[in-house]
Design an enzyme around this catalytic site. Structure first.
Site, short mmCIF file in Angstrom:
data_model
loop_
_atom_site.label_atom_id
_atom_site.label_comp_id
_atom_site.label_asym_id
_atom_site.label_seq_id
_atom_site.Cartn_x
_atom_site.Cartn_y
_atom_site.Cartn_z
N ASP A 152 0.85 -1.19 0.00
CA ASP A 152 0.00 0.00 0.00
C ASP A 152 0.88 1.24 0.00
O ASP A 152 1.76 1.39 0.86
CB ASP A 152 -0.89 0.02 1.25
CG ASP A 152 -1.99 -1.01 1.21
OD1 ASP A 152 -3.03 -0.73 0.59
OD2 ASP A 152 -1.82 -2.09 1.81
N ASP A 194 -7.61 -4.74 9.74
CA ASP A 194 -6.80 -3.53 9.84
C ASP A 194 -6.28 -3.39 11.27
O ASP A 194 -7.04 -3.09 12.19
CB ASP A 194 -7.64 -2.29 9.48
CG ASP A 194 -7.89 -2.18 7.99
OD1 ASP A 194 -7.40 -3.03 7.24
OD2 ASP A 194 -8.58 -1.23 7.58
N GLU A 210 -11.01 -0.93 -2.56
CA GLU A 210 -11.90 -1.69 -3.44
C GLU A 210 -12.95 -0.81 -4.09
O GLU A 210 -13.41 0.18 -3.50
CB GLU A 210 -12.59 -2.80 -2.64
CG GLU A 210 -11.61 -3.79 -2.04
CD GLU A 210 -12.22 -4.71 -1.00
OE1 GLU A 210 -11.59 -5.75 -0.70
OE2 GLU A 210 -13.29 -4.39 -0.47
N THR A 216 -11.38 -10.79 -4.59
CA THR A 216 -11.00 -11.36 -3.30
C THR A 216 -11.77 -12.65 -3.00
O THR A 216 -12.55 -13.12 -3.80
CB THR A 216 -11.26 -10.35 -2.17
OG1 THR A 216 -12.67 -10.08 -2.10
CG2 THR A 216 -10.54 -9.04 -2.43
N GLU A 258 -7.07 -12.94 -4.81
CA GLU A 258 -6.35 -12.96 -3.55
C GLU A 258 -7.26 -13.51 -2.47
O GLU A 258 -8.48 -13.60 -2.65
CB GLU A 258 -5.83 -11.57 -3.17
CG GLU A 258 -6.91 -10.54 -2.94
CD GLU A 258 -6.34 -9.16 -2.63
OE1 GLU A 258 -6.76 -8.57 -1.62
OE2 GLU A 258 -5.48 -8.68 -3.41
N ASN A 259 -6.68 -13.88 -1.36
CA ASN A 259 -7.47 -14.35 -0.22
C ASN A 259 -7.98 -13.14 0.56
O ASN A 259 -7.33 -12.10 0.64
CB ASN A 259 -6.67 -15.28 0.68
CG ASN A 259 -5.32 -14.72 1.08
OD1 ASN A 259 -4.57 -14.20 0.25
ND2 ASN A 259 -4.98 -14.84 2.35
N ALA A 260 -9.17 -13.30 1.15
CA ALA A 260 -9.75 -12.22 1.93
C ALA A 260 -9.26 -12.21 3.37
O ALA A 260 -9.14 -11.15 3.99
CB ALA A 260 -11.28 -12.32 1.91
N LEU A 261 -9.00 -13.39 3.91
CA LEU A 261 -8.54 -13.54 5.28
C LEU A 261 -7.27 -14.38 5.29
O LEU A 261 -7.08 -15.26 4.45
CB LEU A 261 -9.61 -14.23 6.14
CG LEU A 261 -10.98 -13.54 6.19
CD1 LEU A 261 -11.99 -14.41 6.92
CD2 LEU A 261 -10.87 -12.17 6.84
N ARG A 290 -1.22 -12.20 4.29
CA ARG A 290 -0.19 -11.22 4.10
C ARG A 290 1.06 -11.68 4.79
O ARG A 290 1.04 -12.63 5.58
CB ARG A 290 -0.71 -9.85 4.53
CG ARG A 290 -0.28 -9.26 5.78
CD ARG A 290 -0.84 -7.90 6.13
NE ARG A 290 -2.16 -7.47 5.72
CZ ARG A 290 -2.38 -6.56 4.78
NH1 ARG A 290 -1.35 -5.99 4.16
NH2 ARG A 290 -3.60 -6.22 4.47
#
Length: 577
Positions: free
Chosen positions: A116, A164, A249, A407, A445-448, A484
Site C-alpha cells: 500500500d 486492519d 476496493e 477477493t 487474492e485471499n480475503a482472510l 499477508r
C-alpha cells in the site's frame, strides 16, 4: 533452468541432457558427438546395424518444449506486505527485519510483493507536498532482493476494515475540509459519516484547496510516476492497483466494523451525503419521477434481508420500478467513478511497462438470497437474472485490459454458516468469468489470512479452474496475491506449506524471472480506448453462465494425511523448540 517437480504431470524422461532456448542442440548432433569417441570396429558395427535395423528415435529431451508447456500454467505469486511497513511518520519500519523476511520469500520462489502506498502518509504534510523518501527506500530493498512489486495507490484510510491492525487516516488537510463540510464523506441513512474515503459525490467538486477529488488522485499518481520513474523503467513495478474506495476496493463502505457491522449483516446504502442525494434527485427528475427519494426501508447494518422492506424476497422494494431505478443509479455511479479514476491512472502511467488493476470485493454473504442484499448495499447490482460484475469488467477492459483483482479466492461454501446464505465459490466463478468474457485480465487474492492446506487448495483451484499441464489451461489468472506477510506465515509448518503452495502455483516449476515466458509480457501501457457509454456498459448485465470449474485442483498441496503429518511435526517442533 526451470525444472519440473516430482508432483508435476510431466512424465519422467530417460535422457537428462538439457537444452536452453538460446542454444538448442538437436538430437542428431548429440548422437554424432557420442559416436566420435567410439573405436573404429565399433563405428563399423554401428553403421552396419543401422543399415539392417533402423535405430529407433530417441526419447525427446526434457527441455524447452515441455518447460514451455508447463509455463503455460504458471501463476506468479505475490505477498502483501504489512500495512504499517511504512509508518505514519513516513519512515521504513524495521528495515533489517524486513530485508530478512523478503529474502525468505525470495528463497521460497515468491515472484514479488504488494504494498500500500498510503495517500495519508505521502501527501500528509499539505496539498501538493509529496514525500516519497521512505517508499523509495522500500522499493530499493525489494529490488535488491530480486522481487517484483505491485504498488497500490491507497486513497483510503487504514483502520476501518476487517484485519486492519493500524490506523492510517487520509491526509489531515483533507479531513479538515471534512470537518467544515462533513458531506464530503460517505453517509448512512441515519447520517453517520465514514471518513475512510471521499464520497464519489465530490469527484467533480473543487472543495480541496481548489482541486476536485479526481484531481487529487490524478496529481498523486503523476507525482508517483515522476518520483519512481527509475523503478518503473527498470521493470521492478509490474502492477499499479488503483484504489477506488474503502479498503482500496471499488465499492461503497456499506459494512464498516467501526460503525458496528458484524458478519453477516447486510450493511447499508451509503449515498445520503448532500452531493449524492442531489445527484439522485436530479436523475429521478430527469427520468420523470421527481417524487422519488433515496430508500428509507433498507434496514439497519446488521439486519437480515427479511428484516427489511427493501430486500425482502417477496415484494421487496428492490423488485419495484423505483427500486430498480435506484439500484441502477447507485451501481452506475460507482462504475463511472472507477472508470474515471482509471482513466487518470492511464494518463499518468502511459508508456510505462506496467498493468493497471482494480480490486473488487468478494461479498459472498447473502449471495444465495434472491436479493443479494449485501452486494446491493455495497454497489454491486447483482441478481439471479442480472450480472453485476460484467459491466465492471467491461469498463476495466478499455484501459488496456486492466486487471480485475477479486477477493475471497480461498473460501469454500462448506466453511460458511448456513444462516448467511453464502456462496463464495459461486461468486468467485461468476466474477472471474465476467472478467474473462469481457477481455479484462483477472487476478485473485485471499480475503482472510489462511495457513491451512484446504485454503491453499481452494486458491489453486480459483487460479487454474481447469487444471495445469498439457495442453495449457484455457483459463488462468494473471497473478495471485497472498494476504499477508507476517511472523506467523514464516513459522514452522506454515512456511513449509506455503512454499509448497508457491511451487504448485508455478505448476511445479522453479521461479521464472521473465513474465513473457508464462504469457504476461511487460509492454508499455497504451492509451485507454474511447469511453464506453453507460448504456453499453449496462448491456453487459445480461446473464451468462459461469465457465466450468473443476471440483478440485489437480495440483493439491495435500489433504487430511498431510495435515496429520503437519500436526505431528508441529508438536515435535514445540517440544524441541
Amino acid at each position: 533452468m526451470l525444472r519440473s517437480s516430482p508432483a508435476s504431470p510431466v512424465k519422467p524422461q530417460q535422457w537428462t541432457v538439457r537444452r536452453s532456448s538460446a542454444a538448442a542442440s538437436p538430437p542428431p548432433v548429440v548422437a554424432v558427438a557420442r559416436r566420435t569417441v567410439a573405436s573404429a570396429p565399433l563405428r563399423a558395427m554401428t553403421t552396419e546395424s543401422a543399415e539392417t535395423h533402423p535405430v529407433p528415435e530417441p526419447p525427446p529431451l526434457f527441455a524447452d518444449e515441455e518447460e514451455e508447456t508447463m509455463l503455460g500454467s504458471y501463476v506468479p505469486v505475490y505477498v502483501m506486505l504489512p500495512l504499517e511497513v511504512v509508518s505514519t511518520e513516513n519512515e521504513l519500519e524495521d528495515a533489517e527485519g524486513l530485508r530478512a523476511r523478503l529474502r525468505r520469500l525470495r528463497g521460497a520462489g515468491v515472484d514479488g510483493v504488494m504494498v500500500d502506498v498510503w495517500w495519508g502518509i505521502v501527501e500528509g504534510a499539505g496539498p501538493g507536498r509529496y514525500e516519497w523518501r521512505a517508499y523509495r527506500e522500500l522499493f530499493r530493498m525489494v529490488q535488491a532482493e530480486g522481487l517484483k512489486l505491485q504498488a497500490i495507490m491507497s486513497f483510503h484510510a487504514c483502520g476501518e476494515n476487517v484485519g486492519d491492525a493500524v490506523s492510517i487516516p487520509i491526509p489531515r488537510w483533507v479531513r479538515e475540509v471534512g470537518e467544515a463540510d462533513p458531506d464530503v464523506f460517505y453517509t448512512s441513512p441515519s447520517g453517520v459519516r465514514n471518513p475512510e474515503y471521499l464520497t464519489i459525490g465530490v469527484d467533480d467538486k473543487p472543495l480541496f484547496h481548489g482541486r476536485t477529488a479526481i484531481q487529487l488522485y490524478a496529481d498523486f499518481m503523476r507525482s508517483f510516476r515522476e518520483n519512481m520513474a527509475d523503478f518503473l523503467d527498470s521493470g521492478l513495478i509490474v502492477d499499479i492497483e488503483v484504489g477506488l474506495g474503502p479498503a482500496g476496493e471499488l465499492r461503497y463502505p456499506s459494512y464498516a466494523e467501526t460503525q458496528g457491522w458484524v458478519f453477516p449483516g447486510i450493511g447499508q446504502f451509503q449515498c445520503y451525503d448532500k452531493y449524492l442525494a442531489a445527484d439522485f434527485k436530479a436523475a429521478a427528475a430527469a427520468a420523470g419521477h421527481p417524487e422519488w427519494d433515496l430508500p428509507r426501508d433498507a434496514g439497519e447494518v446488521n439486519d437480515t434481508p427479511e428484516d427489511t422492506g427493501f430486500f425482502a424476497a417477496e415484494g421487496g422494494t428492490y423488485l419495484t420500478e423505483q427500486g430498480r431505478f435506484f439500484l441502477t443509479w447507485y451501481s452506475s455511479r460507482l462504475i463511472a467513478h472507477g472508470d474515471r479514476v482509471l482513466e487518470e491512472a492511464n494518463r499518468a502511467f502511459m508508456g510505462c511497462p506496467v498493468k493497471l488493476a482494480a480490486k473488487v470485493s468478494g461479498i459472498h454473504w447473502w449471495y444465495r438470497h434472491p436479493s443479494h442484499a449485501a452486494e446491493l448495499a455495497a454497489g454491486y447490482y447483482n441478481l439471479g437474472g442480472r450480472d453485476g460484475y460484467r459491466p465492471i469488467a467491461r469498463a476495466l477492459a478499455r484501459h488496456d485490459g486492466a486487471v480485475l483483482n477479486f477477493t475471497c479466492a480461498e473460501m469454500r461454501d462448506s466453511e460458511q454458516p448456513a444462516e448467511a446464505l453464502s456462496s463464495p465459490e459461486r461468486l468467485v466463478r461468476q466474477a472471474l468469468s465476467a472478467g474473462w468474457r469481457e477481455g479484462a485480465e483477472v487476478a485473485c487474492e485471499n480475503a482472510l489470512s489462511r495457513y491451512d492446506r484446504s485454503g491453499y487448495n481452494q486458491m489453486l483451484l480459483s487460479a487454474r479452474p481447469n487444471g495445469a499441464g498439457a495442453p495449457p489451461p484455457r483459463r488462468r489468472v494473471a497473478a495471485v496475491t497472498y494476504l499477508r506477510l507476517s511472523d506467523e506465515l514464516l513459522a514452522g509448518n506454515n512456511f513449509r506449506i506455503f512454499k509448497t503452495f508457491v511451487r504448485k502455483m508455478h505448476a511445479g516449476m522453479d521461479y521464472c524471472p521473465d513474465p513473457a515466458r508464462y504469457g504476461r509480457p511487460m509492454r508499455p501501457l497504451e492509451r485507454s480506448a474511447p469511453e464506453i457509454p453507460m448504456e453499453r456498459l449496462l448491456e453487459a448485465t445480461a446473464p451468462a453462465p459461469a465457465f466450468p470449474f473443476d471440483a478440485e485442483t489437480d495440483m493439491s498441496v495435500g489433504g487430511g494425511l498431510a495435515e496429520a503429518i503437519d500436526w505431528v511435526i508441529g508438536k515435535i517442533e514445540w517440544v524441541f523448540g
